[in-house]
Design an enzyme around this catalytic site. Sequence first.
Site, PDB file in Angstrom:
ATOM      1  N   HIS A  94       0.905  -1.267   0.176  1.00 51.21           N
ATOM      2  CA  HIS A  94       0.172   0.190   0.095  1.00 51.21           C
ATOM      3  C   HIS A  94      -0.030   1.342   0.446  1.00 51.21           C
ATOM      4  CE1 HIS A  94      -3.872  -1.628   0.703  1.00 51.21           C
ATOM      5  NE2 HIS A  94      -3.177  -2.639   1.838  1.00 51.21           N
TER       6      HIS A  94
ATOM      7  N   CYS B  36      -0.171   3.090  -4.098  1.00 48.74           N
ATOM      8  CA  CYS B  36      -0.605   4.629  -4.793  1.00 48.74           C
ATOM      9  C   CYS B  36      -0.009   5.352  -3.886  1.00 48.74           C
ATOM     10  CB  CYS B  36      -2.208   4.093  -4.155  1.00 48.74           C
ATOM     11  SG  CYS B  36      -3.429   3.212  -4.791  1.00 48.74           S
TER      12      CYS B  36
END
Length: 403
Positions: A216, A266
């Site tokens: 992430h 991301c």
Amino acid sequence: MDPRHRQILQRNRSNLVTALNPKEICDGLLSKGVFTQDMIDEIRSKIKRRDQARQLVTDLETRGSQAFPAFLECLRETGQHALAELLQCGDGVRLPPSVPIQPSLIPLPVRKFPGAPVVRPNRPRRDSIQCYKMDASPCGICLIINNVDFDPDCDLKDRKGSDIDCDKMEKRFKALNFEVIAKRNLKHKRIRHEMASLAKRDHSAYDCCVVIILSHGTEANHNRFPGAVHGVDGPAVPVQLITNYLNGQNCPSLQGKPKLFFIQACGGGEKDTGFEVSPDEVEPSLGGIDDQMDAIPISSSSDSLSTSDELDARATLPTPSDILVSYSTFPGYVSWRDTQAGSWYVENLDRVLEENAATDDLVTMLMMVNNAVSQISAKGLYKQMPGSFNFLRKHLYFQASLS
């Protein structure tokens, strides 16, 4: 073969495969002692001309120091002057003036139908950009950090499908002759520890270093490389800090050598819905039904670069030189991952490397990845645009065989 000559062949493989006539040149290479009869027979056993050309170029790279000059001479003797000029421009060697060089060009197909644009043939030119040395064996170390299972208290979902990405990258970089080290489920302090350990290793015998991070991600303060990646315990490590471990100051044995970072995470929390274009501009491709994001937004601020310049009396390179960071998505936006097939970015990166590493340089291949990913849609709506921060000084060609 001289590494300089091998780089010239690698840089021009696409032109050679497209334009070389192997049948005319095989006898000359045999008579000059460059190839054995068995090698000639193997080349001729290929049905398609392009396959013959691929095999010839691959075999040529394994021959001795006289193979390249002999190859140029054979090209000229058989009238393939454009290819000879193209290769000679990249080398600077001078052949005996037994056959005059003609200013011929490699012909390109011209479209005949009405209204078609005029296609001008490419002119052989001297390429002033050099290539990185990439012939060490192994070529270098490839560290993969694969974060899948996250602490329930950190509000980050488990990254189903990431193991698929990890397997693809491990196999791909082993095929590119890298020593691959894969680490799974690292906390943020452990990420920093692994990077510090990598920086302390002696890379003198290697030509390159690769770091792949699957996790992430979020935005972070920076002055060079945006973004940060989360440890499985929640806290994030800035990408800029990760790259700093391997820069010219902190890892002397990698000075002047390419350091490549591939970040599947991301860059923020914003979703990109794209914009409308002509149907001819895209080839729509839908993502999977289980597409997930690799993001949690934290910050959107960034530091400005320092504008103070001072004279430097020493011969140095800028600290971030020879570094390329490839991001799965544009800073500030989410990155999509299919829980069954892996991430859009890694899937296309793996495919492009498999299909093009033998003929194209890294920057060109990353543009291919950008184009492929940009045409995919999540849930028929959301888009993704990968990109790179490129501080490389030369072309980079991986070790790969034509197939």
